[in-house]
Design an enzyme around this catalytic site. Structure first.
Site, PDB file in Angstrom:
ATOM      1  N   ARG A 143       0.821  -1.215   0.000  1.00 29.05           N
ATOM      2  CA  ARG A 143       0.000   0.000   0.000  1.00 29.05           C
ATOM      3  C   ARG A 143       0.851   1.259   0.000  1.00 29.05           C
ATOM      4  NH1 ARG A 143      -5.492  -1.680   2.182  1.00 29.05           N
ATOM      5  NH2 ARG A 143      -6.093   0.467   2.384  1.00 29.05           N
ATOM      6  N   TYR A 146       0.815   4.271  -2.528  1.00 30.40           N
ATOM      7  CA  TYR A 146      -0.298   5.207  -2.357  1.00 30.40           C
ATOM      8  C   TYR A 146      -0.129   6.011  -1.062  1.00 30.40           C
ATOM      9  CZ  TYR A 146      -5.253   6.688  -2.129  1.00 30.40           C
ATOM     10  OH  TYR A 146      -6.424   7.407  -2.067  1.00 30.40           O
ATOM     11  N   GLY A 149       3.065   8.000  -1.131  1.00 35.37           N
ATOM     12  CA  GLY A 149       2.904   8.976  -2.222  1.00 35.37           C
ATOM     13  C   GLY A 149       2.047  10.145  -1.769  1.00 35.37           C
ATOM     14  N   LYS A 150       0.928   9.825  -1.122  1.00 33.34           N
ATOM     15  CA  LYS A 150       0.019  10.882  -0.652  1.00 33.34           C
ATOM     16  C   LYS A 150       0.648  11.685   0.477  1.00 33.34           C
ATOM     17  CE  LYS A 150      -3.945  10.286  -3.002  1.00 33.34           C
ATOM     18  NZ  LYS A 150      -4.668  11.335  -3.716  1.00 33.34           N
ATOM     19  N   PHE A 192     -19.256  -5.295  -3.007  1.00 32.75           N
ATOM     20  CA  PHE A 192     -20.384  -5.947  -2.330  1.00 32.75           C
ATOM     21  C   PHE A 192     -21.688  -5.734  -3.105  1.00 32.75           C
ATOM     22  CE2 PHE A 192     -18.605  -6.040   2.345  1.00 32.75           C
ATOM     23  CZ  PHE A 192     -17.591  -6.891   1.926  1.00 32.75           C
ATOM     24  N   ASP A 273      -3.626  -4.140   5.603  1.00 30.85           N
ATOM     25  CA  ASP A 273      -5.006  -3.635   5.592  1.00 30.85           C
ATOM     26  C   ASP A 273      -5.310  -3.013   6.974  1.00 30.85           C
ATOM     27  OD1 ASP A 273      -7.593  -4.569   3.658  1.00 30.85           O
ATOM     28  OD2 ASP A 273      -8.103  -3.916   5.686  1.00 30.85           O
ATOM     29  N   ARG A 277     -10.660   2.421  11.127  1.00 29.30           N
ATOM     30  CA  ARG A 277     -10.524   3.753  10.516  1.00 29.30           C
ATOM     31  C   ARG A 277     -11.797   4.550  10.778  1.00 29.30           C
ATOM     32  NH1 ARG A 277      -9.497   3.602   4.566  1.00 29.30           N
ATOM     33  NH2 ARG A 277      -7.360   3.046   5.067  1.00 29.30           N
TER      34      ARG A 277
HETATM   35  P1  NAD Z   1     -11.125   7.334  -9.179  1.00 32.04           P
HETATM   36  O1  NAD Z   1     -10.134   6.274  -9.461  1.00 32.04           O
HETATM   37  O2  NAD Z   1     -12.545   7.110  -9.578  1.00 32.04           O
HETATM   38  O3  NAD Z   1     -10.668   8.731  -9.778  1.00 32.04           O
HETATM   39  C1  NAD Z   1      -9.344   9.074 -10.031  1.00 32.04           C
HETATM   40  C2  NAD Z   1      -9.294   9.736 -11.387  1.00 32.04           C
HETATM   41  O4  NAD Z   1      -7.946  10.152 -11.653  1.00 32.04           O
HETATM   42  C3  NAD Z   1      -9.668   8.793 -12.529  1.00 32.04           C
HETATM   43  O5  NAD Z   1     -10.573   9.434 -13.397  1.00 32.04           O
HETATM   44  C4  NAD Z   1      -8.337   8.484 -13.214  1.00 32.04           C
HETATM   45  O6  NAD Z   1      -8.498   8.161 -14.571  1.00 32.04           O
HETATM   46  C5  NAD Z   1      -7.588   9.757 -12.978  1.00 32.04           C
HETATM   47  N1  NAD Z   1      -6.120   9.605 -12.983  1.00 32.04           N
HETATM   48  C6  NAD Z   1      -5.379   8.664 -12.352  1.00 32.04           C
HETATM   49  N2  NAD Z   1      -4.077   8.879 -12.563  1.00 32.04           N
HETATM   50  C7  NAD Z   1      -3.987   9.995 -13.359  1.00 32.04           C
HETATM   51  C8  NAD Z   1      -2.918  10.715 -13.936  1.00 32.04           C
HETATM   52  N3  NAD Z   1      -1.654  10.342 -13.723  1.00 32.04           N
HETATM   53  N4  NAD Z   1      -3.193  11.784 -14.708  1.00 32.04           N
HETATM   54  C9  NAD Z   1      -4.479  12.174 -14.928  1.00 32.04           C
HETATM   55  N5  NAD Z   1      -5.531  11.516 -14.418  1.00 32.04           N
HETATM   56  C10 NAD Z   1      -5.293  10.443 -13.636  1.00 32.04           C
HETATM   57  O7  NAD Z   1     -11.031   7.610  -7.598  1.00 32.04           O
HETATM   58  P2  NAD Z   1     -11.870   8.576  -6.657  1.00 32.04           P
HETATM   59  O8  NAD Z   1     -12.475   7.755  -5.621  1.00 32.04           O
HETATM   60  O9  NAD Z   1     -12.705   9.492  -7.464  1.00 32.04           O
HETATM   61  O10 NAD Z   1     -10.677   9.385  -5.974  1.00 32.04           O
HETATM   62  C11 NAD Z   1     -10.350  10.709  -6.365  1.00 32.04           C
HETATM   63  C12 NAD Z   1      -9.258  11.237  -5.451  1.00 32.04           C
HETATM   64  O11 NAD Z   1      -9.683  11.217  -4.102  1.00 32.04           O
HETATM   65  C13 NAD Z   1      -7.963  10.419  -5.520  1.00 32.04           C
HETATM   66  O12 NAD Z   1      -6.858  11.289  -5.463  1.00 32.04           O
HETATM   67  C14 NAD Z   1      -8.015   9.587  -4.256  1.00 32.04           C
HETATM   68  O13 NAD Z   1      -6.732   9.264  -3.792  1.00 32.04           O
HETATM   69  C15 NAD Z   1      -8.756  10.509  -3.295  1.00 32.04           C
HETATM   70  N6  NAD Z   1      -9.440   9.732  -2.260  1.00 32.04           N
HETATM   71  C16 NAD Z   1     -10.583   9.022  -2.534  1.00 32.04           C
HETATM   72  C17 NAD Z   1     -11.183   8.264  -1.535  1.00 32.04           C
HETATM   73  C18 NAD Z   1     -12.454   7.492  -1.773  1.00 32.04           C
HETATM   74  O14 NAD Z   1     -12.919   6.799  -0.854  1.00 32.04           O
HETATM   75  N7  NAD Z   1     -13.097   7.555  -2.910  1.00 32.04           N
HETATM   76  C19 NAD Z   1     -10.604   8.217  -0.265  1.00 32.04           C
HETATM   77  C20 NAD Z   1      -9.435   8.924  -0.037  1.00 32.04           C
HETATM   78  C21 NAD Z   1      -8.863   9.696  -1.031  1.00 32.04           C
HETATM   79  N1  UDP Z   2     -12.771  -5.535   1.517  1.00 27.54           N
HETATM   80  C1  UDP Z   2     -13.492  -6.715   1.640  1.00 27.54           C
HETATM   81  N2  UDP Z   2     -13.980  -7.269   0.509  1.00 27.54           N
HETATM   82  C2  UDP Z   2     -13.833  -6.723  -0.728  1.00 27.54           C
HETATM   83  C3  UDP Z   2     -13.111  -5.508  -0.848  1.00 27.54           C
HETATM   84  C4  UDP Z   2     -12.586  -4.943   0.308  1.00 27.54           C
HETATM   85  O1  UDP Z   2     -13.665  -7.250   2.738  1.00 27.54           O
HETATM   86  O2  UDP Z   2     -14.337  -7.310  -1.702  1.00 27.54           O
HETATM   87  C5  UDP Z   2     -12.236  -4.914   2.745  1.00 27.54           C
HETATM   88  C6  UDP Z   2     -10.770  -4.514   2.685  1.00 27.54           C
HETATM   89  O3  UDP Z   2      -9.942  -5.594   3.068  1.00 27.54           O
HETATM   90  C7  UDP Z   2     -10.735  -3.376   3.697  1.00 27.54           C
HETATM   91  C8  UDP Z   2     -12.116  -2.723   3.560  1.00 27.54           C
HETATM   92  O4  UDP Z   2     -12.947  -3.698   2.953  1.00 27.54           O
HETATM   93  O5  UDP Z   2     -10.587  -3.877   4.993  1.00 27.54           O
HETATM   94  C9  UDP Z   2     -12.118  -1.456   2.708  1.00 27.54           C
HETATM   95  O6  UDP Z   2     -11.461  -1.769   1.499  1.00 27.54           O
HETATM   96  P1  UDP Z   2     -11.371  -0.760   0.265  1.00 27.54           P
HETATM   97  O7  UDP Z   2     -10.542  -1.429  -0.765  1.00 27.54           O
HETATM   98  O8  UDP Z   2     -12.736  -0.307  -0.131  1.00 27.54           O
HETATM   99  O9  UDP Z   2     -10.646   0.545   0.831  1.00 27.54           O
HETATM  100  P2  UDP Z   2      -9.491   0.819   1.891  1.00 27.54           P
HETATM  101  O10 UDP Z   2     -10.196   1.545   2.973  1.00 27.54           O
HETATM  102  O11 UDP Z   2      -8.891  -0.454   2.390  1.00 27.54           O
HETATM  103  O12 UDP Z   2      -8.529   1.650   1.130  1.00 27.54           O
END
Ligand code: NAD
Ligand code: UDP
Length: 310
Positions: A143, A146, A149-150, A192, A273, A277
């Site tokens: 992981r 990510y 990186g973040k 799910f 994992d 959270r």
């Molecule tokens: P997503 O994968 O649906 O969206 C990410 C988008 O970025 C996609 O459209 C993808 O094509 C584009 N992308 C990826 N790499 C790229 C690059 N190098 N150049 C240009 N475009 C690129 O995910 P999301 O859930 O919409 O997440 C959006 C942002 O929010 C991400 O930065 C993610 O890390 C952050 N985030 C999301 C969640 C969540 O639960 N959804 C949680 C924490 C953080």
């Molecule tokens: N998970 C699961 N079944 C799935 C996908 C995910 O039990 O089919 C679990 C995963 O192991 C984690 C939680 O659900 O504990 C959330 O996973 P997700 O990939 O959605 O996001 P995360 O919060 O781990 O980035």
């Protein structure tokens, strides 16, 4: 009218942000469509206020004909399955992409918001997580591309702020769900629901006692926009729903709400994992007057409806 740039604008969260912002702004949506899709913003393509630019933010972006006021940097695959698919590209998107977007912000004197994540807390030893907790992150695991990186992207934001006076905003997004999550995304809610609707086994990883807190997309979009509009507060700020559920509880809700006869099966827990959270959102409440409104059951019903139509 402001001009806003949304990287990752064709993704799940980004496309909802485009929808909301295009009403009052000129929106430039930048995406390489790795995990997102032009289909997510197809309905906006004819709008005079909307422009789609296919571009990978790992490469510098030049938009010299535009006067950009705000940059929302969301470009990065968010699902563990997708961000681990090409881990090096994920790190590049987070670091080179961040440097490129900060460079663009300097050039345009734009405010820039970084979509950071609860993953910066890793497998947290403090619960719920507050912004002043530094986290418990493995820097060599699957992981890490990510998480680290973040974390580095946040560091870049703060160093550009200190060194170059860039106008920054950092939000830490906790698990967010809703319509337009990709079906094959691999994240727990979409997995799910897809499994429940097709009568397949619901795959719970580990014993299902690990917890997450799920925020519905409309609440998240309000929080993101509030943070971008807030002066004199740079963050980081947690945005998420503070109600915590086990993954097994989530599985049961999805089975019930989708009227499914799927069975729960237990699969191996992926390494690193996080066990727990949950955001402490006191800071978001105080500074932004924001808190989520949509209960899990209500949000799940809407999301299930969306997936039924797919
Ligand atoms: P997503 O994968 O649906 O969206 C990410 C988008 O970025 C996609 O459209 C993808 O094509 C584009 N992308 C990826 N790499 C790229 C690059 N190098 N150049 C240009 N475009 C690129 O995910 P999301 O859930 O919409 O997440 C959006 C942002 O929010 C991400 O930065 C993610 O890390 C952050 N985030 C999301 C969640 C969540 O639960 N959804 C949680 C924490 C953080
Ligand atoms: N998970 C699961 N079944 C799935 C996908 C995910 O039990 O089919 C679990 C995963 O192991 C984690 C939680 O659900 O504990 C959330 O996973 P997700 O990939 O959605 O996001 P995360 O919060 O781990 O980035």
């Amino acid at each position: 009218m402001k001009t806003v740039l949304i990287t990752g604008g064709a993704g799940f969260i980004g496309s909802h942000l485009c929808d909301r912002l295009v009403k009052d702004n000129k929106v430039i949506c930048v995406d390489n469509t790795f995990t997102g899709s032009e289909a997510n913003v197809k309905h906006l393509m004819g709008d005079d206020n909307f422009r789609f630019v296919k571009h990978d933010i790992i490469e510098p972006l030049f938009l010299d004909d535009e006067d950009i006021d705000e940059i929302y940097n969301l470009a990065c695959p968010a699902s563990p399955v997708h961000y681990q698919f090409n881990a090096i590209r994920t790190i590049k998107a987070n670091i080179l992409g961040m440097v490129n977007m900060l460079g663009l912000a300097i050039k345009h004197k734009a405010r820039i918001l970084q979509a950071s994540t609860s993953e910066v807390y890793g497998d947290p030893l403090e619960h719920p997580q507050r912004e002043d907790y530094w986290g418990n992150v493995n820097c060599t695991g699957i992981r890490s591309c990510y998480d680290e990186g973040k974390r580095c992207a946040e560091t870049l934001m703060f160093d550009y702020h200190r060194q170059n006076k860039v106008d920054i905003k950092v939000i830490r997004i906790f698990n967010t769900y809703g319509p337009r999550m990709a079906k094959d995304d691999g994240r727990v809610v979409s997995n799910f629901i897809t499994q429940g609707l097709s009568g397949k086994d619901i795959t719970v990883y580990g014993d299902g006692k690990q917890t997450r807190s799920f925020c519905y997309i409309s609440d998240m979009i309000s929080g993101i926009i509030k943070m971008m509009g807030k002066d004199d507060f740079i963050g980081p700020v947690n945005l998420g729903n503070p109600k915590e559920f086990t993954i097994l509880e989530l599985a049961k809700e999805v089975i019930e709400l989708s009227g499914s006869d799927s069975k729960v099966v237990f699969k191996k827990l992926p390494s690193d994992d996080p066990k727990k959270r949950c955001p402490d959102i006191s800071l978001a409440k105080k500074k932004l007057g924001w808190e989520p409104k949509v209960e899990l059951r209500e949000g799940l019903k809407k999301t299930i409806e969306y997936f039924r139509g797919k």
